[in-house]
Design an enzyme around this catalytic site. Structure first.
Site, PDB file in Angstrom:
ATOM      1  N   ASN A 165       0.785  -1.217  -0.071  1.00  0.00           N
ATOM      2  CA  ASN A 165      -0.178   0.040  -0.067  1.00  0.00           C
ATOM      3  C   ASN A 165       0.894   1.270  -0.034  1.00  0.00           C
ATOM      4  OD1 ASN A 165      -1.936  -1.908  -0.015  1.00  0.00           O
ATOM      5  ND2 ASN A 165      -2.832  -1.358   2.187  1.00  0.00           N
ATOM      6  N   THR A 189     -14.919  36.376 -33.632  1.00  0.00           N
ATOM      7  CA  THR A 189     -15.848  36.012 -32.718  1.00  0.00           C
ATOM      8  C   THR A 189     -17.104  35.229 -33.200  1.00  0.00           C
ATOM      9  OG1 THR A 189     -17.078  38.344 -32.349  1.00  0.00           O
ATOM     10  CG2 THR A 189     -14.945  37.704 -31.181  1.00  0.00           C
ATOM     11  N   SER A 197      -7.564  10.215 -49.413  1.00  0.00           N
ATOM     12  CA  SER A 197      -8.632   9.634 -49.172  1.00  0.00           C
ATOM     13  C   SER A 197      -8.359   8.303 -50.171  1.00  0.00           C
ATOM     14  CB  SER A 197      -9.980  10.399 -49.745  1.00  0.00           C
ATOM     15  OG  SER A 197     -10.873   9.520 -50.056  1.00  0.00           O
ATOM     16  N   LYS A 234      -8.475  14.638 -52.232  1.00  0.00           N
ATOM     17  CA  LYS A 234      -8.297  14.945 -51.030  1.00  0.00           C
ATOM     18  C   LYS A 234      -7.009  15.033 -50.081  1.00  0.00           C
ATOM     19  CE  LYS A 234     -11.366  15.438 -48.230  1.00  0.00           C
ATOM     20  NZ  LYS A 234     -12.557  14.547 -47.706  1.00  0.00           N
ATOM     21  N   GLU A 246      -7.325  16.352 -36.588  1.00  0.00           N
ATOM     22  CA  GLU A 246      -8.445  15.779 -36.208  1.00  0.00           C
ATOM     23  C   GLU A 246      -8.320  14.731 -34.849  1.00  0.00           C
ATOM     24  OE1 GLU A 246     -11.274  14.988 -39.967  1.00  0.00           O
ATOM     25  OE2 GLU A 246      -9.348  15.043 -40.511  1.00  0.00           O
TER      26      GLU A 246
HETATM   27  N1  ARG Z   1      -1.349  -3.725  -7.405  1.00  0.00           N
HETATM   28  C1  ARG Z   1      -1.965  -2.783  -6.225  1.00  0.00           C
HETATM   29  C2  ARG Z   1      -2.645  -1.476  -6.634  1.00  0.00           C
HETATM   30  O1  ARG Z   1      -2.265  -0.971  -7.769  1.00  0.00           O
HETATM   31  C3  ARG Z   1      -0.976  -2.741  -5.163  1.00  0.00           C
HETATM   32  C4  ARG Z   1      -1.481  -2.612  -4.067  1.00  0.00           C
HETATM   33  C5  ARG Z   1      -2.071  -3.977  -3.448  1.00  0.00           C
HETATM   34  N2  ARG Z   1      -2.189  -3.868  -2.093  1.00  0.00           N
HETATM   35  C6  ARG Z   1      -2.939  -4.665  -1.271  1.00  0.00           C
HETATM   36  N3  ARG Z   1      -3.024  -4.690  -0.148  1.00  0.00           N
HETATM   37  N4  ARG Z   1      -3.537  -5.599  -2.070  1.00  0.00           N
HETATM   38  O2  ARG Z   1      -3.274  -0.824  -6.064  1.00  0.00           O
END
Ligand code: ARG
Length: 463
Positions: A110, A155, A277, A283, A290
């Protein structure tokens, strides 16, 4: 190989569930950030006395070998590599053995993924800024060459007043300057380190976060572990900046598409940025522009996807957040292709000054007629009304505004004299608009100096 989190599980993950869960397919792009983060973390573990210097050395060496594999395109993803973090750790174990198992001490995926993403975004913004500066530089060069190239200003897509092509180019220069500013501003908030937040409650081993941050080039460390792992504001912000940039590029593209049509004929794209085209041999289509215009849709969509994903997420990390990556990568990829193409198209387009000039109509000087009267002491409202009557008169007689006779002018108002003819000079009209930011060549040259200084300053800071 056993899963990182396999300890409490006895049954296999369902195959489709695994497909849904795995992110290696796209987050492999974080490899460089992930290895940088792990390298710094291995050193931090040694500094905290959790592993020996020798062990840290082994980890760092192993990570260096993995980096070389990625750089050479030799890294092989295994079926059980769930994401980039597990892939690197799995490979590290293959290279350095069991000591690899110590790298994750006190760390969670995390805080790791949040750190990787911030490092990645930081780098991406640097690339974006330099790609943007290349577009600005192309606009600046065109502006320099066309300080006196007259064209209609619009404008409501109606001919309004004469301007110069330089002024048009510089309008987009400043629009993009704000985008560069926004990326710089976003980079400041992105450059805060989440590492040390652990899974959500903080690192229990007394890691020195300040030194770790310094090593990774972060300017600050996050002040709250929950916020650190659950915050993706920097992704949303970056995607907003990309979306607004996309909107700007789309407007620029739209102008150029119009200007390159036969009806306008103001510019011609180089063959390198146009296509033909399959059916109509005559063209020459402005496909590059685009596509630049069309890509704004996905840039806005990617922002919407991430904002919607974040909305209503409970504190702190949730797997939903894995969905931040594909939209982010897509927006970055989109811009890293469109910006250089746009710069190329701008650098090579040909300006048809005669066509621009031919599109100027004396009626566009009706405001100047009113201003002529103002200079003779009339209140602007009255002057505006009289100039309007002159336009109506010319129209009813099937004449251009500059073809009214001296008598006809005089019949409209005794304030009109023979010198009204001097108003019908487009260059003069432009010259008169000599305020800061105005279209006069003098003002535009001053603007060009400001723009060049702005660009030099950004390029110097990012080098
Ligand atoms: N692949 C996960 C993400 O991108 C990584 C973190 C995962 N953490 C966990 N506790 N499963 O968020």
């Amino acid at each position: 190989m056993a899963k990182l989190w396999g300890g409490r599980f006895s049954a296999e993950t369902d195959a489709l569930m695994k497909q849904l869960n795995d992110s290696i397919r796209f987050d492999i792009r974080l490899w460089e950030a992930d290895i940088a983060g792990s390298t710094a973390y291995a050193r931090a573990l040694a500094r905290a006395g959790l592993i020996t210097r020798r062990e840290a050395g082994q980890l760092v060496k192993g990570l260096r070998a993995i980096r070389a594999e990625f750089a050479a395109g030799r890294f092989v993803v295994q079926p059980d590599d769930e994401d980039i973090h597990t892939a690197v750790e799995r490979r590290l174990k293959e290279i350095v053995g069991d000591v690899a198992g110590k790298l994750h001490t006190g760390r969670s995926r995390n805080d790791q993924v949040a750190t990787d993403m911030r490092l990645f975004c930081r780098d991406a913004m640097r690339t974006l800024r330099s790609d943007l500066c290349a577009v600005q530089s192309a606009l600046l060069n065109q502006a320099r060459a066309h300080v006196r190239t007259l064209m209609p200003g619009y404008t409501h897509v109606q001919r309004a007043q004469p301007i110069t092509f330089a002024q048009w180019c510089l309008a987009y220069f400043w629009m993009l300057a704000r985008d560069v500013d926004r990326f710089q501003d976003c980079a400041r908030r992105t450059n805060v380190m989440p590492l040390g937040a652990g899974a959500l409650a903080g690192n229990p081993f007394g890691i020195d976060r300040a030194t770790l941050a310094q090593e990774l080039g972060f300017v600050a460390v996050s002040q709250n572990s929950l916020d650190a792992v659950s915050d993706r504001d920097f992704v949303a912000e970056l995607l907003f900046d990309c979306a607004l940039l996309g909107v700007h590029l789309s407007r620029l593209a739209e102008d150029l598409i119009l200007y390159s049509s036969a009806e306008f004929g103001f510019i011609t794209f180089s063959d390198a940025y146009a296509t033909g085209s399959s059916l109509m041999p005559q063209k020459k289509n402005p496909d590059a522009m685009e596509l630049v215009r069309g890509k704004a849709g996905r840039l806005i969509g990617n922002l919407t996807a991430v904002l919607t994903m974040l909305k209503g997420l409970p504190m702190s990390y949730n797997k939903d957040m894995q969905e931040d990556k594909e939209p982010l990568f897509d927006s970055l990829d989109t811009l890293s292709l469109t910006l250089p193409v746009l710069a190329g198209a701008l650098n090579t387009l040909c300006v048809n000054a005669e066509r621009m000039r031919a599109a100027l109509d004396p009626a566009m000087l009706a405001t100047d007629v009113a201003e002529y009267l103002v200079r003779r002491g009339l209140p602007f409202r009255e002057a505006h009304h009289l100039a309007g009557r002159a336009v109506a008169l010319a129209e009813s007689k099937g004449l251009r505004l500059d073809q009214l006779s001296e008598q006809e002018w005089r019949n409209l108002s005794e304030h009109f004299a023979a010198d009204i003819q001097s108003v019908f000079d487009f260059a003069r009209s432009v010259d008169l608009r000599d305020v800061v930011g105005g279209v006069s060549p003098r003002a535009v040259r001053a603007q060009l100096r400001q723009a060049a200084a702005w660009l030099r300053n950004v390029l110097r800071r990012s080098s």
